[in-house]
Design an enzyme around this catalytic site. Structure first.
Site, short mmCIF file in Angstrom:
data_model
loop_
_atom_site.label_atom_id
_atom_site.label_comp_id
_atom_site.label_asym_id
_atom_site.label_seq_id
_atom_site.Cartn_x
_atom_site.Cartn_y
_atom_site.Cartn_z
CG ASP A 9 -0.21 0.04 2.55
OD1 ASP A 9 -0.83 0.49 3.54
OD2 ASP A 9 0.97 -0.36 2.61
CG ASP A 14 4.06 0.05 1.57
OD1 ASP A 14 3.83 1.03 2.30
OD2 ASP A 14 3.54 -1.04 1.71
CG ASN A 39 0.19 3.49 4.08
OD1 ASN A 39 0.07 3.47 5.31
ND2 ASN A 39 1.19 2.91 3.44
CB THR A 123 4.72 -4.09 3.05
OG1 THR A 123 4.37 -3.65 1.72
CG2 THR A 123 5.94 -4.99 2.98
CG PHE A 163 -2.13 1.46 9.60
CD1 PHE A 163 -1.82 1.07 8.30
CD2 PHE A 163 -3.22 2.29 9.80
CE1 PHE A 163 -2.58 1.51 7.21
CE2 PHE A 163 -4.00 2.73 8.74
CZ PHE A 163 -3.68 2.34 7.44
CG ASN A 164 0.43 -2.80 7.56
OD1 ASN A 164 -0.08 -1.82 7.04
ND2 ASN A 164 1.70 -3.11 7.40
CG HIS A 237 7.18 0.72 9.83
ND1 HIS A 237 7.25 0.56 11.21
CD2 HIS A 237 6.73 1.97 9.63
CE1 HIS A 237 6.85 1.68 11.79
NE2 HIS A 237 6.53 2.54 10.86
CG ASP A 238 6.04 -1.48 4.70
OD1 ASP A 238 5.38 -0.63 4.07
OD2 ASP A 238 5.62 -2.05 5.72
O1 RIB Z 1 2.45 0.47 10.84
C1 RIB Z 1 3.34 0.60 9.75
C2 RIB Z 1 2.72 0.07 8.49
O2 RIB Z 1 1.56 0.82 8.17
C3 RIB Z 1 3.64 0.18 7.27
O3 RIB Z 1 3.39 -0.88 6.39
C4 RIB Z 1 3.22 1.47 6.64
O4 RIB Z 1 3.46 1.49 5.22
C5 RIB Z 1 1.75 1.45 6.90
O5 RIB Z 1 1.14 0.65 5.90
CA CA Z 2 2.81 -0.44 4.07
#
Ligand code: RIB
Ligand code: CA
Length: 311
Positions: A9, A14, A39, A123, A163-164, A237-238
Site C-alpha cells: 500500500d 513500501d 495507507n 507490507t 496499523f496493517n 518498517h516495510d
Molecule cells: O504500521 C506501519 C505500516 O503501516 C507500514 O506498512 C506502513 O506502510 C503502513 O502501511
Molecule cells: Ca505499508
C-alpha cells in the site's frame, strides 16, 4: 532466484521495500506487485506503485486488489503518508498500465502455476492474502513463506494494534491461522531501523535517481514521525521484509505462537504473541525482535549504490 509477490500500500516505506527487491544486489524474482487499500485508497496506492516501477524501469505486472477490509469499514492514514499516500517526492504520471484483473486472482494464478514455491511479501493490510487463502486453499501447498510487516507487542494505531493488522484484523487472523509459515516484522524490530538525519545525509551522497527518490521519501517520512511521534526520523518498517529476504542474518527472530484479536473493545487488531509459551499453542511465526542496525544500513547504502550508472 526466489519467486516473490509483493503485496503493498505505497506508502513511503513500501516504496523502499520495492526498491530493495528490485535492486541490482537482489536475487529476488518479482512475479508481480499487488496493491491493497491501506495507507490511502487502493487506487492511489496503485498509481504510486506504477510510478515506482516506472522510475525503477521495473517491468512486472502491477495488479490492483481489495478496496476495503473483509469486515470493517476502511481506515486510511493520509496524516502519515500525505493525501497521495506518497507525499514528498514528485514523480511523473505513469505511462505503465495496471494489469487487468484482481490481485487475489493474480496471486492464486501465480502460486498455483509457479514451478517453484512462491514467497508472499505483504507490507499493508492482509486483505488480499486472506482472500486468496479463502478462495483457493490449495495455494498453501506452493507458498514457502509469508514475510510480512505488521503487528508487534505494542501498537501505533491503538495502544494494542499496529496499523496493517488493525485495518483488517479478520484477514490477519486468517493468515496467522492458515498453517503457512509466517515471518513477522512488527514494531518491536521496525522501530529499530529509523532513518535519522545521519542516514539521510549518507543517502544524499549517493548520486543516482533512485537514491534521490529515497532521500525525498525519508525526509517527508521523517518529518511525519517527528511531528506525530517525536521520533528522530522515520522507521522504514516495510523495508525489513525485503532486507530479510536479501540477508536474513541481519535479524534475530524467535519462533512463537501468534494469533490475532478480532473481538476486543480495546485490543482489536492486537497480535497476541505467546512469548513465554503460556498457552501451549504450537509456534507458527518467526517473530523478528532484533536487528544488526549497522549492517542493515550498510546493506541499505550498497543497495542504493547498486543503481549507479542507470536504473
Ligand atoms: O504500521 C506501519 C505500516 O503501516 C507500514 O506498512 C506502513 O506502510 C503502513 O502501511
Ligand atoms: Ca505499508
Amino acid at each position: 532466484m526466489r519467486n516473490v509477490i509483493l503485496d503493498c500500500d505505497p506508502g513511503h516505506d513500501d516504496a523502499i521495500s520495492i526498491i530493495i527487491a528490485a535492486s541490482n544486489v537482489s536475487d529476488l524474482n518479482i512475479l508481480g506487485i499487488t496493491t491493497v487499500a491501506g495507507n490511502v485508497e487502493v487506487e492511489k496506492n496503485t498509481i504510486n506503485t506504477l510510478k515506482i516501477c516506472e522510475l525503477l524501469e521495473l517491468d512486472v505486472p502491477v495488479v490492483q486488489g481489495a478496496r476495503r477490509p473483509l469486515v470493517k469499514a476502511s481506515e486510511i492514514a493520509p496524516e502519515i503518508h500525505g493525501e497521495t499516500g506518497m507525499d514528498g517526492p514528485v514523480l511523473a504520471d505513469p505511462k505503465m498500465q495496471v494489469t487487468e484483473g484482481h490481485a487475489v486472482d493474480f496471486i492464486i494464478d501465480q502460486v498455483m502455476n509457479s514451478s517453484e514455491p512462491v514467497t508472499l511479501v505483504p507490507t499493508g493490510p492482509l486483505t488480499n492474502i486472506a482472500m486468496a487463502l479463502i478462495k483457493e486453499p490449495r495455494i498453501i501447498e506452493n507458498i514457502d513463506e509469508i514475510v510480512l510487516m505488521g503487528g508487534g507487542t505494542f501498537g501505533n494505531w491503538t495502544p494494542a494494534a499496529e496499523f496493517n493488522i488493525f485495518v483488517d484484523a479478520e484477514a490477519a487472523k486468517v493468515v496467522y491461522d492458515s498453517s503457512v509459515p509466517v515471518t513477522m516484522f512488527g514494531l518491536d524490530v521496525t522501530h529499530q531501523v529509523i532513518a535519522t538525519k545521519d542516514i539521510i545525509e549518507r543517502t544524499a551522497k549517493i548520486d543516482n535517481k533512485i537514491a534521490v527518490f529515497v532521500k525525498e521519501l525519508l525526509i517527508f517520512f521523517g518529518e511525519t514521525y517527528k511531528n506525530h511521534f517525536g521520533f528522530n526520523g522515520g522507521p522504514i518498517h516495510d523495508a525489513c521484509t525485503t532486507m530479510y529476504l536479501l540477508k536474513p542474518e541481519l535479524f534475530q527472530t524467535e519462533y512463537l505462537n501468534v494469533t490475532v484479536e478480532t473481538k476486543g473493545e480495546y485490543s482489536y487488531g492486537m497480535t497476541v504473541i505467546d512469548t513465554l509459551s503460556v498457552t501451549g499453542r504450537e509456534p507458527n511465526t518467526n517473530v523478528a525482535l532484533g536487528v544488526n542496525t549497522d549492517e542493515f544500513w550498510t546493506l541499505f547504502e550498497e543497495i542504493l549504490k547498486s543503481f549507479d550508472g542507470g536504473q
